[in-house]
Structures are given as structure tokens and as C-alpha cells.
Write a protein that holds these residues in place. Sequence first.
Motif, PDB file in Angstrom:
ATOM      1  N   VAL A 195       0.861  -1.187   0.000  1.00 37.61           N
ATOM      2  CA  VAL A 195       0.000   0.000   0.000  1.00 37.61           C
ATOM      3  C   VAL A 195       0.892   1.231   0.000  1.00 37.61           C
ATOM      4  CG1 VAL A 195      -1.807   1.269   1.196  1.00 37.61           C
ATOM      5  CG2 VAL A 195      -1.812  -1.225   1.253  1.00 37.61           C
ATOM      6  N   LEU A 196       0.555   2.205  -0.821  1.00 40.84           N
ATOM      7  CA  LEU A 196       1.316   3.445  -0.888  1.00 40.84           C
ATOM      8  C   LEU A 196       0.864   4.367   0.233  1.00 40.84           C
ATOM      9  CD1 LEU A 196       3.479   4.805  -2.654  1.00 40.84           C
ATOM     10  CD2 LEU A 196       1.630   5.897  -3.929  1.00 40.84           C
ATOM     11  N   MET A 197       1.809   4.784   1.087  1.00 39.90           N
ATOM     12  CA  MET A 197       1.503   5.618   2.242  1.00 39.90           C
ATOM     13  C   MET A 197       1.827   7.069   1.937  1.00 39.90           C
ATOM     14  SD  MET A 197       0.469   3.152   4.094  1.00 39.90           S
ATOM     15  CE  MET A 197       0.213   3.924   5.700  1.00 39.90           C
ATOM     16  N   CYS A 198       1.129   7.962   2.624  1.00 46.76           N
ATOM     17  CA  CYS A 198       1.338   9.405   2.437  1.00 46.76           C
ATOM     18  C   CYS A 198       2.664   9.813   3.067  1.00 46.76           C
ATOM     19  CB  CYS A 198       0.187  10.184   3.065  1.00 46.76           C
ATOM     20  SG  CYS A 198       0.391  11.976   2.983  1.00 46.76           S
ATOM     21  N   PRO A 199       3.530  10.515   2.361  1.00 40.90           N
ATOM     22  CA  PRO A 199       4.817  10.918   2.951  1.00 40.90           C
ATOM     23  C   PRO A 199       4.662  11.978   4.027  1.00 40.90           C
ATOM     24  CG  PRO A 199       4.560  11.868   0.768  1.00 40.90           C
ATOM     25  CD  PRO A 199       3.405  10.928   0.956  1.00 40.90           C
ATOM     26  N   GLU A 200       3.546  12.738   4.007  1.00 41.73           N
ATOM     27  CA  GLU A 200       3.344  13.789   5.017  1.00 41.73           C
ATOM     28  C   GLU A 200       2.663  13.234   6.264  1.00 41.73           C
ATOM     29  OE1 GLU A 200       1.467  18.317   5.334  1.00 41.73           O
ATOM     30  OE2 GLU A 200       1.393  17.181   3.448  1.00 41.73           O
ATOM     31  N   HIS A 201       1.698  12.347   6.074  1.00 47.45           N
ATOM     32  CA  HIS A 201       1.010  11.691   7.193  1.00 47.45           C
ATOM     33  C   HIS A 201       1.323  10.200   7.097  1.00 47.45           C
ATOM     34  CE1 HIS A 201      -1.359  15.277   5.953  1.00 47.45           C
ATOM     35  NE2 HIS A 201      -1.282  15.548   7.249  1.00 47.45           N
ATOM     36  N   GLU A 202       2.330   9.759   7.841  1.00 43.24           N
ATOM     37  CA  GLU A 202       2.967   8.469   7.599  1.00 43.24           C
ATOM     38  C   GLU A 202       2.048   7.276   7.822  1.00 43.24           C
ATOM     39  OE1 GLU A 202       6.363   8.514  10.074  1.00 43.24           O
ATOM     40  OE2 GLU A 202       7.136  10.390   9.262  1.00 43.24           O
ATOM     41  N   MET A 203       1.003   7.431   8.619  1.00 51.57           N
ATOM     42  CA  MET A 203       0.132   6.310   8.934  1.00 51.57           C
ATOM     43  C   MET A 203      -1.109   6.280   8.047  1.00 51.57           C
ATOM     44  SD  MET A 203       1.953   4.965  11.186  1.00 51.57           S
ATOM     45  CE  MET A 203       0.831   3.645  11.635  1.00 51.57           C
ATOM     46  N   GLU A 204      -1.198   7.186   7.087  1.00 52.61           N
ATOM     47  CA  GLU A 204      -2.386   7.279   6.250  1.00 52.61           C
ATOM     48  C   GLU A 204      -2.087   6.765   4.845  1.00 52.61           C
ATOM     49  OE1 GLU A 204      -5.331   8.108   7.289  1.00 52.61           O
ATOM     50  OE2 GLU A 204      -4.625   8.569   9.323  1.00 52.61           O
ATOM     51  N   LYS A 205      -3.037   6.023   4.294  1.00 51.12           N
ATOM     52  CA  LYS A 205      -2.923   5.564   2.913  1.00 51.12           C
ATOM     53  C   LYS A 205      -3.367   6.677   1.967  1.00 51.12           C
ATOM     54  CE  LYS A 205      -4.231   0.869   4.339  1.00 51.12           C
ATOM     55  NZ  LYS A 205      -5.213  -0.219   4.140  1.00 51.12           N
ATOM     56  N   VAL A 206      -2.726   6.739   0.821  1.00 57.25           N
ATOM     57  CA  VAL A 206      -3.167   7.705  -0.179  1.00 57.25           C
ATOM     58  C   VAL A 206      -4.383   7.114  -0.890  1.00 57.25           C
ATOM     59  CG1 VAL A 206      -0.924   8.779  -0.513  1.00 57.25           C
ATOM     60  CG2 VAL A 206      -1.496   6.782  -1.852  1.00 57.25           C
ATOM     61  N   ASN A 207      -5.457   7.893  -0.907  1.00 55.95           N
ATOM     62  CA  ASN A 207      -6.700   7.414  -1.522  1.00 55.95           C
ATOM     63  C   ASN A 207      -7.356   8.457  -2.412  1.00 55.95           C
ATOM     64  OD1 ASN A 207      -7.412   9.184   0.462  1.00 55.95           O
ATOM     65  ND2 ASN A 207      -8.629   7.730   1.656  1.00 55.95           N
ATOM     66  N   MET A 208      -6.653   9.580  -2.631  1.00 52.66           N
ATOM     67  CA  MET A 208      -7.162  10.636  -3.505  1.00 52.66           C
ATOM     68  C   MET A 208      -6.040  11.158  -4.378  1.00 52.66           C
ATOM     69  SD  MET A 208      -9.769  12.775  -1.032  1.00 52.66           S
ATOM     70  CE  MET A 208      -8.637  12.832   0.341  1.00 52.66           C
ATOM     71  N   TYR A 209      -6.412  11.895  -5.403  1.00 49.51           N
ATOM     72  CA  TYR A 209      -5.429  12.448  -6.347  1.00 49.51           C
ATOM     73  C   TYR A 209      -5.672  13.937  -6.483  1.00 49.51           C
ATOM     74  CZ  TYR A 209      -2.697  13.086 -10.625  1.00 49.51           C
ATOM     75  OH  TYR A 209      -1.779  13.512 -11.550  1.00 49.51           O
TER      76      TYR A 209
END
Length: 743
Positions: A208-222
Motif C-alpha cells: 500500500v502506498l503511504m502518504c509521505p506527510e502523514h505516515e500512517m495514512e494511505k493515499v486514496n485521492m489524487y
Amino acid sequence: MSAEMRRSSSIIAVPIKNIERELICPICKELFTHPLILPCQHSVCHKCVRELLMINHEDSFDAGSECSLPGSPRSRVPSPSMERLDRLVRSGSISSPGWRRGSVTPRVTTIPCPGCQHDIDLGERGISMLFRNFTLESIVERYRQAARAAVAIMCNICKPPQQQEATKSCMDCKASYCNECFKLHHPWGTPKAQHEYVGPTTNFRPKVLMCPEHEMEKVNMYCEVCKRPVCHLCKLGGSHANHKVTSMSSAYKILKEKLAKSIHYLISKEDQVRTQITELEQLINQTEENGQLAERQANEHFERLFETLQERKSEMLRSIEQSRNRRLDQLKGQVEEYQGMLENSGLVGYAQEVLKETDQSCFVQTAKQLHVRIQKATESLRTFQPAADPCFDEFVLDTSKEETLLKEMCFGGVPDPPLIDLSNSRVYNEASICWRLSDDHLPTDHHVLEYRRLGGPRESPSQEDGEDNGIWRATDRVYGPSTVVSDLEPDSRYSFRVRSCRNSMFSPYSPEVNFHTPPAPAFGFLFSDKCGFSTERLILNKRRDSVESVAGMAFLLAAERVQTGSYIGLDYIIGDTGISQGRHYWAFKVEPYSYMVKVGVASDTKLLEWFHNPRDTSSPRYDHDSGHDSGSEDACYELSQPFTLLTLGMGKLFIPKASSSSSVSTANAASGDPGSRMLPMPQRLGVCLDYDACRVYFYDADTMRCLYERQVDCSGTMYPAFGLMGSGKVQLEEFIATKRLTF
């Protein structure tokens, strides 16, 4: 889904070995290793990005050591594991090379992109804000496997010499296994049996690709503005709060369809591409042949010039030598003659011997001729004159004209005409005109901008016959891609054109471009960060020429406290300079994504009321130009107010209802129909305040078409006023901000 898979498999028809140049890092010129995606969408190796940051840091402080980039940065940078680097970066330990927390030395987070040559600002978190390009990593890995072909990936569990070739790789364990070892470490009935496995690989990417700014959150939007994946926290209150985002599935579908269509188009045009490649190869051969021919012809021309110069040189040197010999003979003869006048030598000695003759007849016979010679010698002593001029002025050449002609010899032909850049050119009472040259142009010596006045104000058509109209005026030589023309007449149409000069040869004129000057001189100001400025919801840039309203957490909390129907007030901001007389004009841009922005003018007394007496100023029954048909607003609408604001938002401009004190640009808008009073938002909006006439005008700044005008009470000092609600942004024109900064 099967149709999509078939379509994807039909696209991948190019052998993996043929795409090597797409897999080369532009810095180290080697295959990508852990590539990162820069904000400009170009990819660079992780270690190369760090190397660039280190070099920029050393250069910015004159470290004293040379920081030239070698052929491969890997020869100088240690190679810790990628996982350890990611942990260090995310923890902030190495947020940017050469910087330590608490240090007075500013961090350096700007690097030049090697792909597009633009400066890339990595922000406060540096490398940690960049995504790894896992797709590119996978392609590079497949390329490596295809390149080494017979070299197999070995099992990580087996020990030599019985080590077996791997048949599977576990993406959860990040290890490769042979069949026996895989069964041993992933037994049925255990959680490990549910691990994801693929064919043998050395590229283990996260599931799963994780958000670099919020490390515990998955990226789910563009984010469609930044062109990068984001998580819901980024949209809720982060740096993407005001940006337009879409779901990841929607972005995936759209981008994949676009890419597939583009690839299908290229494949369908393969014959055309091959034909064009053949044409290009022919052009390459012709270019090589014609270049060699041009070199031979140039050599021949210069050889003829050299021969002519050599002939003239030899002829002149021969003439100088002849003249020198003739003069030397004359001067030497004169020297011998004068030596004869000396005692005991020459003429004087001979005369002394003649004086010794005692026979009168013989003396007279000889002395007569001798006396004539003595008299001539005596006369020459009194009027001494050299027999020849030692100067060779007649042989001194003035070759300045010839040198000028040689220097002005044109070898590049007539230069291409430049093109006036409409997007960067602005016209007020001064015109800032920019132009650009063709990409393959040769260097030019200078440019000349010409302009003429086409017509005066619309209310004074008789001025169009003035002496200044229709006559082209030229500026002085311009040695850059832009210039400023001053003292333009207000509310007039001007035409501009430019041409380039190289080696005394002028290019054709650029196509003429027409601009309409504003009805008043430009008024310079910046946004005020003191009077009523809300630091919670408004963001000013450092230059104070741009203000942005952030619909973030504070806005949501304010709305959450409202339990019944109400309105959230506008956040107002004004200019830092007031107007107390004369006519003034300013222009700005409202971003199309803005929810609601009000622009116009307000008096100092009304501003005090807004800022210090809280009222529901965004209520439709209070706002005289809101468009709400309550009836109560019509009673006061005829009165002259100490402020006038025009509403823009969501890509539209809303024209208020017409009254006896106002006028609009179209008859339909004057009818009061809500649909006809809604216009597309101009790219640039202009405001003109006539303080003495107590009237304010709103213009489309690109066409100078008046959209709306209204009477306004100018009893006090008037200020440019702006109100923002929700997400939005207002950007002052560069000329307006610069004019204020110069004073």
C-alpha cells in the motif's frame, strides 16, 4: 476487467530491452536506483537527489571545496539500505543534507531538476515529501532480469553449495524462495500461507502506498492541482485543502484510459513514424552534406579574400621599399655634399688649394667656376632643406571602414521575427511588452519596439484624427526580451510590433498586437497585514501581493458551532494605500476555484464598522448586491453607499441589479434576469475609482470592456477592498505590486 487486461497486454508489445534510455537517471547516467518523483513529475535516483542537495548547500555557503558532480554520485555517497534511509528521512534526522535542527544555518531544499531545468523547492520536509516511483522500479527490475537472461535469482534460505534457484518471491517477507523453502516457511493453515507471492524478483515494493506527510495514512485521492496522490488528512487541513481532488479509482481510470489511447494512437501511426524517421535520416544526411559544402564555399571565399589582401599587401610593401631606397639615395647624396663643405675635405679643401695659385691668368680661369660653387654651398647653408622627407604618411592605411564591413559581414541570413508574448505583456499608463524568439534562433544584436496610437477614448471619437494617431514610434535599442513604454494616453488603443537586428540586418516585423490602456493611471498598493487582517483564515505571501483564504479546520470548526441556519462572515482585507482624489485603476486575478470573493472599494468609516462592529455582513438581506430578492435591499439600493463590492465565485461573475445610479454592459443584465446577470469570470479584473466623480467601474482587464459601474459615496478615504469566503485566492498584477514597492 478481462477486456482491460487484454487491452493492456496488447499494448505491451515492445521488448523490455528496447526501453533502456527511458530507465537511465539523468544525473548519474545509470539505471535508476530507488527513484523519487520530483514535483515536476521527473524521476531521479534517491542518492542523486541527496547529492544535489549537498552540492547546493556547499555552493550556497562557499565551502571552499569543488562541488562538481561526477559521472556517478554513487562513488561518493555511502549506500545504506533504502528502508533505513526512509526511516531516517521520515523521522526528520536527515530532512535535508548539511542541516541540523537548532542550527542557525538555513536549510537548503531547492534543487535544479535535471530534466526540465526548473528550480524545484522540496519544502520544509525535503526528501521526505517525495514519493518513490515503485512502478519505475519494477520496470527497471524487469529490464535487469531480461538483460542478464541466464543469471538466475537464488533462494535466500538455501545455503551454498546446495543453494537452489528461486521460484517465488514473497512480498510480505521480502525474500525469494525455492519450492521447498517456500513450503517450509509458508505452511498451510498459518498466517504466512496468506502472504502475497510473485515470480522471482529483487524488487520488493510495499503493498500500500503511504502518504509521505502523514505516515500512517494511505493515499486514496489524487490532487489535480499538484498532480500527486494525497490522503484525506492532506485534503482536510493540509497543504491541499483548497485544491481540487478526485478519488484514486477515478484518477486511475482516467489516466489509464488517456495513456492507453495515446499508446494506441502511436502504435496505429507506426508506419507514419517510420516514414518520418526516414525523412529525418535523409535530412540528417542532407544537413551533413550541405554543411560540408557550406564549409568548402566559406573556405573558398575567405581564401579569395586572403589572396586579394596578400596581393595588396605585397604591392604596398614593394612601393614602400622603392620609396625608402629613393629617399635614402637622396639623403646620402646630400650628406656627401655637405661633407665637402668641411675644412680639409671636399670643396673647401679644393678651394684652399686654388688660393695657392700665384699665376693670375690661371687663377682667374679656375676661380670663376669655383666661386659659383662656393656661393651655392653658402646659400644652401642659409636655407637648409633635406633632400627627402623621412615620413611615410602617404603609406598609412585607414582600414576602419573595411574592418567595419568585415565585422558586419552577415553569415546567418535575415533573423527570424520575434513574437510578442501576450501572457506576460501588460499595458497601463505604461506598457510592459515582452517577446520571445524562436527556439533555434541565432544570437541577435538588439531589438527595436515600435508602437502607435490607434484611437482615443470611446466618448471622444474626434480625437482619433489627432496628429499622434497612426504614426509609428520606435524605442531605443533593446538588448533583452522586454522593455517598458511610458506616457501612454488613458483609455486609448495602441498597436505594438517588434523586430530583431543581427549584423545590421533587420528581421521582418512581428505580427501587430493591440492593447487598450485603462481609463486612469495605475494605482500601486499591496495587501495590508494590519487593518482587520484575519491570520486564522487568510494567508498572505511574503511580498503581500497575494492573499489566500484557507477553508481548513478553523472554517469547519466555525461551521460546526452553528446549530441553526446562519451565515459565516466574510474575511476582509484591504490595500495598504488609500485614495482621496483623482482617478485610479488597478487590476488583479481571482483564481477560478475560489468559492466566493467580493472585490471593490470601501471608505475608511465603513471599514471601521466592518472590523469593529461584528455584523452578519454576508447575509443576503444585508448585502445590497447579493442578488437575493428580499425587497428590503431595494429600498436602500438607490442610495449612494460608502462602499461597492462585486461578487465573483466558482468561475462566475455576478452583476448586481441595475438602478438609476448604476449601469451594466448588456441589456439582458439590466432586465434583472438572474441568469443574464451571471457572466463568466474574466481571467483578469480591473477596478477604476473616479474619486472626484464619486463613481466606480469594473472592467474585464484583458479587453477593457466595462462590466459594471455604480455611484459610490467618496466622503472619506477610499481603499481597495476584498472579501473572501471559503477557499479562494486573489493575486495582484505584477505592475501594481511593483509600482507600490518602488515608492
